[in-house]
Design a protein around this motif. Structure first.
Motif, mmCIF file in Angstrom:
data_model
loop_
_atom_site.group_PDB
_atom_site.id
_atom_site.type_symbol
_atom_site.label_atom_id
_atom_site.label_comp_id
_atom_site.label_asym_id
_atom_site.label_seq_id
_atom_site.Cartn_x
_atom_site.Cartn_y
_atom_site.Cartn_z
ATOM 1 N N ILE A 194 -13.835 31.698 15.788
ATOM 2 C CA ILE A 194 -13.440 32.053 17.154
ATOM 3 C C ILE A 194 -14.403 31.364 18.122
ATOM 4 N N GLY A 195 -14.132 31.488 19.408
ATOM 5 C CA GLY A 195 -15.001 30.849 20.386
ATOM 6 C C GLY A 195 -14.198 29.974 21.333
ATOM 7 N N PRO A 196 -14.873 29.367 22.317
ATOM 8 C CA PRO A 196 -14.176 28.572 23.332
ATOM 9 C C PRO A 196 -13.494 27.347 22.732
ATOM 10 N N MET A 197 -12.395 26.937 23.354
ATOM 11 C CA MET A 197 -11.631 25.791 22.869
ATOM 12 C C MET A 197 -11.899 24.573 23.746
ATOM 13 N N LEU A 198 -12.007 23.418 23.112
ATOM 14 C CA LEU A 198 -12.052 22.155 23.857
ATOM 15 C C LEU A 198 -10.664 21.542 23.937
ATOM 16 N N GLN A 199 -9.855 21.786 22.910
ATOM 17 C CA GLN A 199 -8.510 21.199 22.855
ATOM 18 C C GLN A 199 -7.544 22.003 23.711
ATOM 19 N N SER A 200 -6.408 21.406 24.060
ATOM 20 C CA SER A 200 -5.467 22.053 24.989
ATOM 21 C C SER A 200 -4.436 22.917 24.272
ATOM 22 N N THR A 201 -4.290 22.743 22.952
ATOM 23 C CA THR A 201 -3.275 23.499 22.212
ATOM 24 C C THR A 201 -3.922 24.638 21.432
ATOM 25 N N MET A 202 -3.226 25.763 21.353
ATOM 26 C CA MET A 202 -3.752 26.938 20.648
ATOM 27 C C MET A 202 -3.764 26.690 19.140
ATOM 28 N N ASN A 203 -4.865 27.064 18.491
ATOM 29 C CA ASN A 203 -4.966 26.912 17.037
ATOM 30 C C ASN A 203 -4.865 28.281 16.367
ATOM 31 N N ALA A 204 -4.651 28.267 15.053
ATOM 32 C CA ALA A 204 -4.332 29.499 14.316
ATOM 33 C C ALA A 204 -5.415 30.568 14.439
ATOM 34 N N SER A 205 -6.690 30.223 14.228
ATOM 35 C CA SER A 205 -7.718 31.274 14.202
ATOM 36 C C SER A 205 -7.994 31.839 15.599
ATOM 37 N N SER A 206 -7.749 31.046 16.652
ATOM 38 C CA SER A 206 -7.960 31.550 18.012
ATOM 39 C C SER A 206 -6.947 32.616 18.392
ATOM 40 N N LEU A 207 -5.839 32.678 17.641
ATOM 41 C CA LEU A 207 -4.817 33.686 17.929
ATOM 42 C C LEU A 207 -5.327 35.106 17.670
ATOM 43 N N LEU A 208 -6.394 35.244 16.858
ATOM 44 C CA LEU A 208 -6.914 36.584 16.557
ATOM 45 C C LEU A 208 -7.292 37.309 17.846
ATOM 46 N N LEU A 209 -8.195 36.711 18.640
ATOM 47 C CA LEU A 209 -8.631 37.367 19.874
ATOM 48 C C LEU A 209 -7.503 37.425 20.898
ATOM 49 N N LEU A 210 -6.732 36.348 20.988
ATOM 50 C CA LEU A 210 -5.655 36.301 21.975
ATOM 51 C C LEU A 210 -4.631 37.414 21.721
ATOM 52 N N SER A 211 -4.300 37.645 20.442
ATOM 53 C CA SER A 211 -3.304 38.677 20.125
ATOM 54 C C SER A 211 -3.844 40.082 20.420
ATOM 55 N N LEU A 212 -5.166 40.269 20.326
ATOM 56 C CA LEU A 212 -5.746 41.576 20.664
ATOM 57 C C LEU A 212 -5.740 41.800 22.177
ATOM 58 N N ASN A 274 -3.950 44.525 27.551
ATOM 59 C CA ASN A 274 -2.995 45.375 26.834
ATOM 60 C C ASN A 274 -3.375 45.439 25.347
ATOM 61 N N TYR A 275 -4.288 46.344 25.021
ATOM 62 C CA TYR A 275 -4.839 46.414 23.661
ATOM 63 C C TYR A 275 -3.963 47.264 22.735
ATOM 64 N N PRO A 276 -4.117 47.066 21.403
ATOM 65 C CA PRO A 276 -3.407 47.939 20.455
ATOM 66 C C PRO A 276 -3.788 49.407 20.682
ATOM 67 N N LYS A 277 -2.807 50.282 20.501
ATOM 68 C CA LYS A 277 -3.042 51.722 20.772
ATOM 69 C C LYS A 277 -3.562 52.451 19.536
#
Length: 321
Positions: A194-212, A274-277
């Motif tokens: 996880i961590g900040p992205m330099l690239q413009s497209t979303m990658n698989a592991s970054s979806l963890l924080l984004l989905s939360l 909007n976090y999981p309940k």
């Protein structure tokens, strides 16, 4: 490793990817000349590489992929070191795992190592994965996982965990290759990056924080999440390359945190998302040791710093409204 006064030349496969982009950034900042392999140097998703500091003079992009042996040879020619980072990580289901995952991982790694032998490269750092370590049903529950632990290939097949199967076969082959050749090969196994992205497209592991943050899930499984900052992974790869005493494989993990605890941390920093309940109980804990890597001098960032930089990056990239 280069001649006195001469800049050292290294190759990074899959240079436009999440981890590789940070590695390229760090290499350029340290004065390396970098050959980066990408599928298409003109693709907008690789544009961020050309904007990195020192890129105009010291970064050359090569159009090739892992199954193009001649293209890899051209990219690796003249390099003293290679960082093999490229590997497909499809975000969804995989209709044809043999072609989409196993072949690029295994044949791709073989092609890279053969090209390295041909170019008489001094050292190769192969990025593997926790997926090559931790998918093993019979590991004793309270025993810490370290470099001795390998994923069970038969179990990966039975559970159709193709990504982890490909990573396990590729890493084992790389370490066997080192034993029977003069090639100095080191493998690094990061967990969820996880961590900040330099690239413009979303990658698989970054979806963890984004989905939360914005998934709007009513309920989630309270799994143990092993995480590490992308910049700490890039620094681990540099250590793996630059330290002469490095050998074998290295586990790269900073924190193991339950999903519910991660959400509480996010809530305390960013209360308005909007976090999981609810959380359903998940079996199994995970104990990981990166002591071997830390003995090289590797340090990792505070989780709060990683989260803050990640959320800032998501906002700037337009992934968070």
């Amino acid at each position: 490793m280069a001649e006195a006064g001469e800049k050292e030349r290294v190759c990074v496969t899959g240079a436009g990817g999440y981890v590789a982009s940070w590695l390229v950034k760090f290499l350029l900042s340290k004065g390396y000349i970098v050959h980066g392999t990408v599928r298409d140097p003109c693709d907008e998703k690789n544009a961020h590489l050309k904007k990195l500091e020192n890129a105009s003079g010291n970064l050359q992009l090569f159009k090739t992929d892992l199954l193009d042996y001649e293209g890899l040879c051209a990219a690796i020619a003249g390099c003293t070191g290679v960082f093999h980072v490229a590997c497909p990580v499809p975000p969804g289901s995989v209709p044809n795992p043999e072609v989409q995952l196993i072949e690029p991982a295994v044949t791709g790694t073989r092609n890279v190592l053969n090209a390295c032998m041909k170019a008489k490269v001094k050292k190769v750092v192969v990025v593997s994965s926790l997926g090559a370590v931790a998918v093993t049903p019979n590991w004793p529950k309270d025993q810490v996982m370290d470099e001795e632990c390998w994923s069970d290939k038969d179990f990966c097949k039975t559970t159709e965990n193709w990504y982890c199967l490909g990573k396990t076969i590729a890493e084992q082959e790389a370490l066997e290759y080192a034993k029977r050749s003069e090639l100095n090969i080191v493998t690094v196994c990061p967990c969820i990056v996880i961590g900040p992205m330099l690239q413009s497209t979303m990658n698989a592991s970054s979806l963890l924080l984004l989905s939360l943050l914005k998934g709007g899930h009513e309920s989630m499984e309270d799994k143990a999440q092993p995480v590490v900052d992308v910049r700490d992974v890039a620094e681990a790869l540099l250590l793996g390359y630059e330290k002469p005493e490095v050998e074998g494989r290295y586990l790269c993990s900073s924190y193991v945190i339950r999903t519910s605890a991660l959400v509480e941390k996010l809530k305390s920093m960013y209360p308005d998302y909007n976090y999981p309940k609810n959380f359903t109980e998940a079996k199994g804990d995970m104990k990981l040791s990166s002591e071997k890597l830390q003995n090289l001098g590797w340090k990792y960032r505070a989780l709060e710093d990683t989260i803050a930089d990640t959320v800032k990056s998501y906002k700037e990239s337009g992934f968070l409204g």
